[in-house]
Design an enzyme around this catalytic site. Structure first.
Site, mmCIF file in Angstrom:
data_model
loop_
_atom_site.group_PDB
_atom_site.id
_atom_site.type_symbol
_atom_site.label_atom_id
_atom_site.label_comp_id
_atom_site.label_asym_id
_atom_site.label_seq_id
_atom_site.Cartn_x
_atom_site.Cartn_y
_atom_site.Cartn_z
ATOM 1 C CG ASP A 11 0.052 10.408 5.679
ATOM 2 O OD1 ASP A 11 0.305 11.015 6.737
ATOM 3 O OD2 ASP A 11 0.173 9.180 5.541
ATOM 4 C CG ASP A 136 -5.677 6.421 4.443
ATOM 5 O OD1 ASP A 136 -4.690 6.744 3.737
ATOM 6 O OD2 ASP A 136 -5.579 6.124 5.651
ATOM 7 C CE LYS A 137 -3.379 3.413 6.162
ATOM 8 N NZ LYS A 137 -2.970 4.835 6.194
ATOM 9 C CE1 TYR A 236 3.767 2.490 -0.676
ATOM 10 C CE2 TYR A 236 4.940 2.182 1.393
ATOM 11 C CZ TYR A 236 3.756 2.310 0.696
ATOM 12 O OH TYR A 236 2.557 2.267 1.361
ATOM 13 C CE LYS A 239 -0.831 1.761 -3.199
ATOM 14 N NZ LYS A 239 0.240 1.186 -4.009
ATOM 15 C CD GLN A 249 -29.528 15.537 -7.256
ATOM 16 O OE1 GLN A 249 -29.690 15.168 -6.139
ATOM 17 N NE2 GLN A 249 -30.326 15.152 -8.221
HETATM 18 P P1 13P Z 1 -0.367 5.783 3.997
HETATM 19 O O1 13P Z 1 0.047 6.184 2.626
HETATM 20 O O2 13P Z 1 -1.783 6.042 4.271
HETATM 21 O O3 13P Z 1 0.537 6.412 5.018
HETATM 22 O O4 13P Z 1 -0.219 4.209 4.126
HETATM 23 C C1 13P Z 1 0.964 3.627 3.826
HETATM 24 C C2 13P Z 1 1.190 2.225 4.273
HETATM 25 O O5 13P Z 1 2.149 1.668 3.793
HETATM 26 C C3 13P Z 1 0.313 1.544 5.221
HETATM 27 O O6 13P Z 1 0.845 0.314 5.633
HETATM 28 MG MG MG Z 2 0.522 7.467 6.514
HETATM 29 MG MG MG Z 3 -2.895 7.790 3.877
#
Ligand code: 13P
Ligand code: MG
Ligand code: MG
Length: 376
Positions: A11, A136-137, A236, A239, A249
């Site tokens: 990302d 994602d997420k 943090y 994500k 297969q």
């Molecule tokens: P991403 O890691 O996809 O950027 O998402 C992070 C997030 O905290 C969404 O609210």
């Molecule tokens: Mg993001």
């Molecule tokens: Mg992401």
């Protein structure tokens, strides 16, 4: 010949929040991939996005963990970061957590899944097909349940009863909380160690599948990205959003056996601020995240390899089909259900998972205000 499939995603910025990369970012990476094919650095390459994560899918003969391939992926992400920054995108360069990787982007932020195998189109692999999942997420444990069901439960994969698969699969499981001195891995066999595997994989925040191997042929079946961004950054930063590369297969489960467990739309950790539990919804490739509370999404492309190691002319988008509409509806119903309790109980992740986020600051301030009242 030995062929390597490298799936590397990051990302590096998105438009209007954590939604999707801009067209300019995507075009810049596609251009670099076309040039890399021309220069013969890679045999073939495909650029996709799932939510705000850009994913490079490449075939080459340089082996796994190759510095040139990893540097190339890093350069692509740096280029896209430039465009993200230029147009004021959210989180420009978000997953590039070091200044420059030392020949390997593992541990530097981008997620990596790579498989190297003999490609001679002879028995037991007269044809080579594989799938690339991108989510994602959510955290790396997002694939724990669906892939365990696909590779170890005949209720989902009847193919396990066939001679080529009846001995089962070997699982390498990583303890993602433990990074001291390297990767902490345990190897367990399905079906023999099924209960032990379940014991670990139930906790997708800590344990994740890293690799799966055929026990009959000792062939690699799957590789997954299992880095936790907060372990690298110490806080943090977004994500983990894992990718999975799976051969299909013949001696491995068929695509339909692999995608079917995704109909469960299991609750996974992630979502808004990476701090909640929400169902994982299957979506077509290049879908933006615009759903309720950053509803986690997963995409799945299927490829075949031509004799020269190039991808077949067309790939197939497994979740871009009305067959998945009902499943998507189920995911949204489950999402609405758990969102109805907001921050309460298991709608949010346990405190240990929030430890790297700003929630910790709020909590620590409160903890300091507690006063001891002696019991009479
Ligand atoms: P991403 O890691 O996809 O950027 O998402 C992070 C997030 O905290 C969404 O609210
Ligand atoms: Mg993001
Ligand atoms: Mg992401």
């Amino acid at each position: 010949m030995k062929v390597t499939i490298s799936v590397i995603k990051a990302d590096v910025g998105s438009v209007g929040g954590h939604t999707k990369p801009t067209q300019k970012m995507m075009d810049s990476v596609k251009k670099m991939v076309t040039a890399a094919i021309k220069k013969k650095l890679i045999i073939d390459g495909k650029v996709t996005h799932t939510g705000d994560d850009i994913c490079l899918i490449m075939s080459h003969t340089k082996g796994s963990d190759n510095p040139k391939i990893h540097q190339f992926a890093w350069d692509c992400f740096i280029k896209a970061t430039g465009f993200a920054d230029e147009c004021g995108c959210y989180g420009a360069g978000q997953d590039l957590l070091v200044d420059a990787p030392s020949g390997n982007v593992r541990g530097a932020g981008p997620g990596v899944a790579e498989l190297t195998f003999t490609f001679d189109r002879k028995d037991p692999r007269p044809a080579e097909s594989f799938m690339v999942f991108a989510a994602d997420k959510c955290g790396p444990g997002a694939y724990n349940l669906p892939l365990l069901l696909a590779f170890a439960d005949p209720m989902y994969c009847a193919g396990l009863m066939l001679p080529k698969m009846i001995k089962g699969f070997r699982f390498e499981i990583i303890d993602m909380n433990n990074t001291k001195g390297g990767d902490h891995i345990i190897t367990l066999n399905a079906p023999d160690d099924m209960y032990e595997i379940a014991m670990l994989l139930r906790d997708g925040e800590r344990f994740g599948i890293r690799n799966i191997y055929s026990r009959t042929y000792d062939e690699p079946a799957a590789a997954l990205s299992t880095d936790r961004l907060h372990s690298i950054a110490g806080k943090y930063t977004g994500k983990d959003d894992p990718v999975a590369l799976i051969r299909t297969q013949g001696i491995f489960p068929a695509p339909e056996e692999i995608v079917s467990p995704f109909a469960k739309v299991p609750y996974v950790g992630g979502d808004a601020r990476g701090s909640h539990n929400m169902p994982l919804m299957p979506v077509p490739i290049n879908t933006a995240v615009t759903g309720l509370y950053c509803l986690p999404i997963v995409s799945c492309l299927g490829f075949s390899l031509q004799r020269n190691g190039r991808f077949s002319d067309y790939e197939v988008d497994f979740f871009d089909n009305p067959a998945w509409d009902l499943v998507r509806l189920k995911a949204q119903e489950k999402a609405l259900e758990i969102r109805s309790q907001g921050w309460y109980g298991n709608a949010m992740l346990p405190y240990e998972e929030l430890e790297y986020s700003g929630f910790k600051t709020t909590m620590n301030k409160l903890l300091k205000k507690f006063k001891v009242k002696k019991r009479k």
